[in-house]
Design a protein around this motif. Sequence first.
Motif, PDB file in Angstrom:
ATOM      1  N   LYS A 164      -2.295   3.133  10.379  1.00 56.47           N
ATOM      2  CA  LYS A 164      -1.329   4.233  10.508  1.00 56.47           C
ATOM      3  C   LYS A 164      -0.342   3.976  11.651  1.00 56.47           C
ATOM      4  O   LYS A 164      -0.076   4.847  12.474  1.00 56.47           O
ATOM      5  CB  LYS A 164      -2.051   5.571  10.732  1.00 56.47           C
ATOM      6  CG  LYS A 164      -2.971   5.973   9.594  1.00 56.47           C
ATOM      7  CD  LYS A 164      -2.212   6.650   8.485  1.00 56.47           C
ATOM      8  CE  LYS A 164      -3.144   7.150   7.403  1.00 56.47           C
ATOM      9  NZ  LYS A 164      -2.488   7.453   6.153  1.00 56.47           N
ATOM     10  N   GLY A 165       0.113   2.726  11.774  1.00 56.26           N
ATOM     11  CA  GLY A 165       1.125   2.388  12.773  1.00 56.26           C
ATOM     12  C   GLY A 165       0.585   2.066  14.155  1.00 56.26           C
ATOM     13  O   GLY A 165       1.320   1.597  15.016  1.00 56.26           O
ATOM     14  N   LYS A 166      -0.713   2.283  14.393  1.00 56.19           N
ATOM     15  CA  LYS A 166      -1.296   2.016  15.724  1.00 56.19           C
ATOM     16  C   LYS A 166      -2.066   0.696  15.697  1.00 56.19           C
ATOM     17  O   LYS A 166      -2.959   0.510  14.865  1.00 56.19           O
ATOM     18  CB  LYS A 166      -2.277   3.131  16.102  1.00 56.19           C
ATOM     19  CG  LYS A 166      -1.631   4.427  16.478  1.00 56.19           C
ATOM     20  CD  LYS A 166      -2.418   5.071  17.639  1.00 56.19           C
ATOM     21  CE  LYS A 166      -1.631   6.181  18.290  1.00 56.19           C
ATOM     22  NZ  LYS A 166      -1.384   7.304  17.390  1.00 56.19           N
TER      23      LYS A 166
ATOM     24  N   PRO B 180       5.202  -2.770  12.711  1.00 56.73           N
ATOM     25  CA  PRO B 180       4.334  -1.581  12.739  1.00 56.73           C
ATOM     26  C   PRO B 180       5.100  -0.280  12.539  1.00 56.73           C
ATOM     27  O   PRO B 180       4.643   0.626  11.856  1.00 56.73           O
ATOM     28  CB  PRO B 180       3.706  -1.644  14.139  1.00 56.73           C
ATOM     29  CG  PRO B 180       3.810  -3.084  14.542  1.00 56.73           C
ATOM     30  CD  PRO B 180       5.070  -3.587  13.920  1.00 56.73           C
ATOM     31  N   GLY B 181       6.305  -0.206  13.128  1.00 55.93           N
ATOM     32  CA  GLY B 181       7.092   1.020  13.006  1.00 55.93           C
ATOM     33  C   GLY B 181       7.535   1.257  11.576  1.00 55.93           C
ATOM     34  O   GLY B 181       7.383   2.350  11.027  1.00 55.93           O
ATOM     35  N   GLU B 182       8.047   0.183  10.937  1.00 58.13           N
ATOM     36  CA  GLU B 182       8.557   0.322   9.571  1.00 58.13           C
ATOM     37  C   GLU B 182       7.440   0.636   8.581  1.00 58.13           C
ATOM     38  O   GLU B 182       7.669   1.225   7.536  1.00 58.13           O
ATOM     39  CB  GLU B 182       9.280  -0.969   9.154  1.00 58.13           C
ATOM     40  CG  GLU B 182      10.652  -1.107   9.801  1.00 58.13           C
ATOM     41  CD  GLU B 182      11.375  -2.371   9.353  1.00 58.13           C
ATOM     42  OE1 GLU B 182      10.961  -2.988   8.368  1.00 58.13           O
ATOM     43  OE2 GLU B 182      12.354  -2.718  10.020  1.00 58.13           O
TER      44      GLU B 182
ATOM     45  N   PHE C 158      -2.786  -3.116  12.332  1.00 57.30           N
ATOM     46  CA  PHE C 158      -2.575  -1.710  12.720  1.00 57.30           C
ATOM     47  C   PHE C 158      -3.056  -0.749  11.626  1.00 57.30           C
ATOM     48  O   PHE C 158      -3.069  -1.086  10.443  1.00 57.30           O
ATOM     49  CB  PHE C 158      -1.108  -1.444  13.076  1.00 57.30           C
ATOM     50  CG  PHE C 158      -0.127  -1.839  12.005  1.00 57.30           C
ATOM     51  CD1 PHE C 158       0.213  -0.960  10.999  1.00 57.30           C
ATOM     52  CD2 PHE C 158       0.465  -3.096  12.022  1.00 57.30           C
ATOM     53  CE1 PHE C 158       1.139  -1.313  10.026  1.00 57.30           C
ATOM     54  CE2 PHE C 158       1.385  -3.457  11.050  1.00 57.30           C
ATOM     55  CZ  PHE C 158       1.720  -2.566  10.037  1.00 57.30           C
TER      56      PHE C 158
ATOM     57  N   ARG D 219       4.700   2.421   9.200  1.00 58.16           N
ATOM     58  CA  ARG D 219       3.859   3.493   9.755  1.00 58.16           C
ATOM     59  C   ARG D 219       3.111   4.279   8.667  1.00 58.16           C
ATOM     60  O   ARG D 219       2.028   4.791   8.884  1.00 58.16           O
ATOM     61  CB  ARG D 219       4.733   4.433  10.590  1.00 58.16           C
ATOM     62  CG  ARG D 219       3.987   5.219  11.629  1.00 58.16           C
ATOM     63  CD  ARG D 219       4.936   5.985  12.536  1.00 58.16           C
ATOM     64  NE  ARG D 219       5.684   5.122  13.435  1.00 58.16           N
ATOM     65  CZ  ARG D 219       7.022   5.124  13.547  1.00 58.16           C
ATOM     66  NH1 ARG D 219       7.752   5.933  12.836  1.00 58.16           N
ATOM     67  NH2 ARG D 219       7.619   4.309  14.395  1.00 58.16           N
ATOM     68  N   GLU D 220       3.750   4.371   7.502  1.00 58.83           N
ATOM     69  CA  GLU D 220       3.164   5.162   6.403  1.00 58.83           C
ATOM     70  C   GLU D 220       1.929   4.496   5.789  1.00 58.83           C
ATOM     71  O   GLU D 220       1.150   5.148   5.112  1.00 58.83           O
ATOM     72  CB  GLU D 220       4.192   5.328   5.287  1.00 58.83           C
ATOM     73  CG  GLU D 220       5.485   5.969   5.711  1.00 58.83           C
ATOM     74  CD  GLU D 220       5.372   7.465   5.788  1.00 58.83           C
ATOM     75  OE1 GLU D 220       4.979   8.070   4.785  1.00 58.83           O
ATOM     76  OE2 GLU D 220       5.652   8.029   6.866  1.00 58.83           O
TER      77      GLU D 220
ATOM     78  N   ASN E 184       9.660  -5.078  14.381  1.00 56.41           N
ATOM     79  CA  ASN E 184       9.900  -3.928  13.501  1.00 56.41           C
ATOM     80  C   ASN E 184       8.701  -3.558  12.631  1.00 56.41           C
ATOM     81  O   ASN E 184       8.650  -2.464  12.091  1.00 56.41           O
ATOM     82  CB  ASN E 184      11.075  -4.223  12.558  1.00 56.41           C
ATOM     83  CG  ASN E 184      12.366  -4.412  13.324  1.00 56.41           C
ATOM     84  OD1 ASN E 184      12.507  -3.904  14.427  1.00 56.41           O
ATOM     85  ND2 ASN E 184      13.287  -5.150  12.755  1.00 56.41           N
TER      86      ASN E 184
ATOM     87  N   CYS F  53       7.370  -6.615   3.699  1.00 52.87           N
ATOM     88  CA  CYS F  53       8.795  -6.767   4.007  1.00 52.87           C
ATOM     89  C   CYS F  53       9.340  -7.994   3.264  1.00 52.87           C
ATOM     90  O   CYS F  53       8.579  -8.873   2.887  1.00 52.87           O
ATOM     91  CB  CYS F  53       9.010  -6.868   5.513  1.00 52.87           C
ATOM     92  SG  CYS F  53       8.674  -8.498   6.184  1.00 52.87           S
TER      93      CYS F  53
END
Length: 371
Positions: free
Chosen positions: A337-339, A315-317, A335, A319-320, A313, A275
């Motif tokens: 794959k977002g988890k 982990p969500g952003e 994380f 996720r890919e 924001n 980011c």
Amino acid sequence: PVALTSESPLHPRRKSRRIMVGPVPVGGGAPISVQSMTNTLTADVPATLQQIAELTAAGCDIVRVAVPSQDDADALPEIVRKSPIPVIADIHFQSKYVFQAIDAGCAAVRVNPGNIRKFDQVGPDICKAATDAGISLRIGVNAGSLDKELYAKYGGPTPEALVASALKEARMFEDVGFHDFKISVKHHDVITMVETYRLLASKGDWPLHLGVTEAGPAWQGTIKSCLAFGALLAEGIGDTIRVSLSAPPVEEVKVGCKLLEYMGLRPRKFDIISCPSCGRAQVDVIQLASAVTEGLKDVTAPIRVAVMGCIVNGPGEAREADLGVASGNGKGQIFIKGKVIKTVPEDQIVDTLLTIANDIAAQMEADGQVP
Ligand code: SF4
């Protein structure tokens, strides 16, 4: 080795005829090859071979060496013999070096007919020598060395003038039955360059070597090359590329390979998602992203690692991403794959990411996901 991808996800490739540069196919749907040019004295064989080895390791498919003197021409046989990738001799002014380069076993010769003395007379002999040796040629038209008559007729190195020069040379080759050549029509200005290649692409099926000439230092040159190549490759135009930078040649290769990866024209390797950071960032994202990129720069598996500055924001952003970190309160949430799989102290973020990334990369390799 040249990568396996050959079709663009953005646009069907322009149908060009295929030539060979040694074992590397150029055109006719072949994967787009990356070229560079050594900046050592060609006559300094150990230094030139060392640089070729570095370029090869960075992903270079074809290398060009300048041949401005007799000593350079004399060095060609050994360079050709020991180079792991095909060698193209780059020759201006002196046609005798063209014949020497062909005899030396060069995979191709680049000539700029505009500045080869008496090209009208020696052109057919060059074609015959190339045919006999089974090698290809490149007609390299440059804005800076455009034929004087065309310059005057068109009032400068306009797209029409550059293409007229290329067509004149191409016809000369084709009139003597020689077809194994590619063409470049380089200009330092991005817009003129794109217009020139578009115009040339509409005139015939020659394989095209893309280049923005004298593109500048690494930062400016990278931007110019990515803009120009990106525009053309997105239209399916271009069969081989050379990024020209006032920087070590290995940087040209890195830019060229990454550009093709991002265009979907070469299998992707390690990529970082990070980011830009903002007022919510609770960690130095810039420093963290640099450390992770440096630590994974040689990974060939197509792994995506995310570095995000906050846990709100992050982990969500991201996720890919295959793997990532989102930082907050002196800690990093790791994380996959977002988890979130674990939380580590800030000073362990880089080591943790590198360890897990290398494990995932090894698994991808074992699963055959690395070309
Ligand atoms: Fe800002 Fe967080 Fe988005 Fe990074 S991830 S840009 S720190 S909101």
